[in-house]
Design a protein around this motif. Structure first.
Motif: not given
Length: 550
Positions: A37-44
């Motif tokens: 599962e992907p982690g948080l986006e860099p912006a978040a």
């Protein structure tokens, strides 16, 4: 986990889940699908980091950094024809480190929200201010430019977590079968996989997103003489690597033939587990009838998979500046290579010995784009032509040596632990003249060839030591003769490296690795590689380790 435990993991299947640091602090068992599962986006992540940084500055910090980390791991354990355990884990949280009143403070949280990170930052500042009342000297940080928003990823070809668990189990069981088919009495095998998704931000202006992968396939093979009860073992000659699952897709170009008469194969950027398991079984049977070594002085020809551990203990650790200064003492000691020792210009090794620290080396365990202080990584000399020229440093250590920058040696094994100085890749450079292993052996009248890492011991100043191995072959008048057993060599660091007489060229260069290198209190583990080509050391004292009972 103690450093020596890692070299004796022949019983991995029984105790692997007890390995601290592999299942990171706060790790939760998860389904294997969760690892994809992907982690948080860099912006978040940036919004979360800014909440911590702004709160730290508002509370009075002169500097702050935040690390948001998602640590994923999977381990598969088998024995003979059975799967003994499959464990997948995830740890997620954030740590905030600050400087206030010239003193460090640190706090961490597993509640990754803006409010929680801001609270952790405020706690870190409060801790720093309280600590400052007893701080004797203010922390001095080397200057560090901000890099803005950047990213780095281990250049893998295949994410090991994307490979079905069944396929990985089938590989391990196939390796077990090869060992049993070739005469092994018992065999266990293990596959460790790690993915560190780390986001670093600081008041210097860096926002660094990194995706780091490591893998380690290994096994232990045992043969028993039922009549006598005698047994012998041999571990895998793999090296843990900073690669993806492609490491387990063997390529002929990555194989290096060992000395004639041994059947050994060296592996570079891919590893043939089935081939190694079959050879290991044959060798443990041969070890049952091998002659016990006669103690004395020998010229040693050391394979890279063996020499890497000696480099790790006698060069890597003693050149950690915190050990040199006595800051690190309770966990495995300090260092003989003090600033005063270095000032005397005493020879660390012969003129052939050139050892570098390198955080950039592709495929290595220590390869990252930036360390855990946001310092861009690099390569630098530690020992040049036998002379000690530098140490390993972090931002708050550089000024002690009147240097202007960190070496990028800061690391924490979890978001919950504060980062501190850890060893980079430390490697012996290959010889510049063309020289193969067989050509090197031709120049040895009385010697022993050693492959694989075995038991070892080293004193609290990293000076007097004893090392064993996995397999040993006698060398007589320039030729490999018979396998021998019960071999260990003893020396001190300076004496040993000054006996270095020849190093094979770059075509023989390979990496050794330590996947669980322990340091610090509370203890943390890190992963680090050590490269070398096959190397000869003349006139080293060899002892017989056999013990008679009764």
């Amino acid at each position: 986990m103690k450093r020596r435990d890692f070299v004796g993991l022949t019983g991995l299947a029984a105790g692997a889940l007890l390995l601290p640091g592999f299942l990171s602090f706060g790790a939760q068992p998860v389904d294997a699908a969760r690892l994809l599962e992907p982690g948080l986006e860099p912006a978040a992540k940036k919004r979360l980091a800014d909440a911590a940084l702004n709160a730290a500055k508002a509370a009075g910090a002169s500097y702050a950094d935040v690390r948001i980390g998602r640590y994923l791991n999977q381990s598969i354990f088998t024995r003979e024809k059975q799967v003994q355990n499959i464990a997948s884990g995830e740890s997620y949280g954030a740590g905030v480190r600050v400087l206030a009143n010239g003193t460090w403070g640190f706090a961490a949280t597993n509640n990754v929200t803006e409010a929680s990170l801001a609270k952790a930052a405020q706690q870190a500042v409060a801790i720093a201010k309280a600590n400052s009342r007893v701080q004797k000297e203010k922390v001095v940080l080397a200057p560090q430019q901000g890099y803005g928003e950047v990213s780095w990823k281990t250049p893998i070809q295949q994410n090991a977590f994307e490979v079905p668990v069944k396929d990985k189990v089938d590989l391990l069981l196939a390796a077990n079968a090869r060992a049993l088919d070739n005469g092994a009495s018992f065999v266990n095998s293990t596959l460790f996989q790690i993915n560190e998704q780390k986001y670093f931000a600081s008041t210097d202006g860096s926002y660094i997103d990194q995706d780091i992968h490591r893998i380690w396939p290994t096994f232990g093979v045992t043969a028993i003489d039922r009549a006598s009860g005698k047994f012998r073992t041999r571990d895998a000659l793999s090296a843990p690597m900073g690669l993806g699952y492609e490491y387990l897709s063997p390529k002929a170009a990555d194989k290096i033939a060992g000395p004639a008469g041994t059947g050994l194969i060296g592996y570079r950027n891919s590893y043939d587990m089935l081939e190694d398991a079959a050879l290991a079984a044959k060798q443990v049977k041969e070890k049952l009838t091998a002659k016990s070594v006669v103690p004395g002085k020998y010229d040693l020809v050391l394979d890279p998979n063996h020499l890497g551990l000696t480099i790790h203990e006698s060069v890597g650790h003693p050149l950690e500046l915190d050990r040199v200064l006595g800051y690190e003492a309770n966990y495995a000691g300090t260092s003989f290579a003090t600033l005063e020792w270095k000032a005397k210009n005493l020879p660390y090794g012969s003129k052939l010995v050139n050892i570098v620290a390198d955080k950039l080396q592709p495929g290595s365990l220590g390869a990252v784009g930036y360390d855990d202080e946001g310092v861009k990584t690099k390569r630098w000399d530690l020992i040049k032509e036998g002379t000690l020229v530098d140490y390993q440093k972090t931002r708050d250590q550089a000024h002690i040596l009147n240097q202007k920058e960190s070496d990028g040696c800061s690391y924490a094994d979890s978001w919950s632990n504060v980062q501190f100085q850890r060893m980079p890749n430390v490697s012996l450079q290959p010889g510049t003249a063309k020289l193969s292993v067989d050509e090197m052996i031709k120049g040895v009248d009385k010697g022993i060839y050693i492959a694989g890492r075995g038991s070892y011991s080293i004193d609290q100043q990293r000076y007097n030591f004893q090392f064993g191995g996995q397999v040993f072959y006698a060398i007589e008048k320039g030729q490999i003769t018979d396998m021998v057993e019960d071999v260990a060599y003893q020396a001190n660091t300076q004496e040993f490296w000054n006996s270095c007489a020849a190093i094979c060229d770059a075509s023989d260069y390979r990496l050794f690795g330590s996947f669980f290198d322990g340091k610090g209190q509370p203890s943390q583990v890190s992963a680090v590689s050590h490269g070398s080509a096959t190397t000869r050391f003349n006139g080293v004292n060899v002892i017989n380790t056999a013990r008679k009972i009764g």
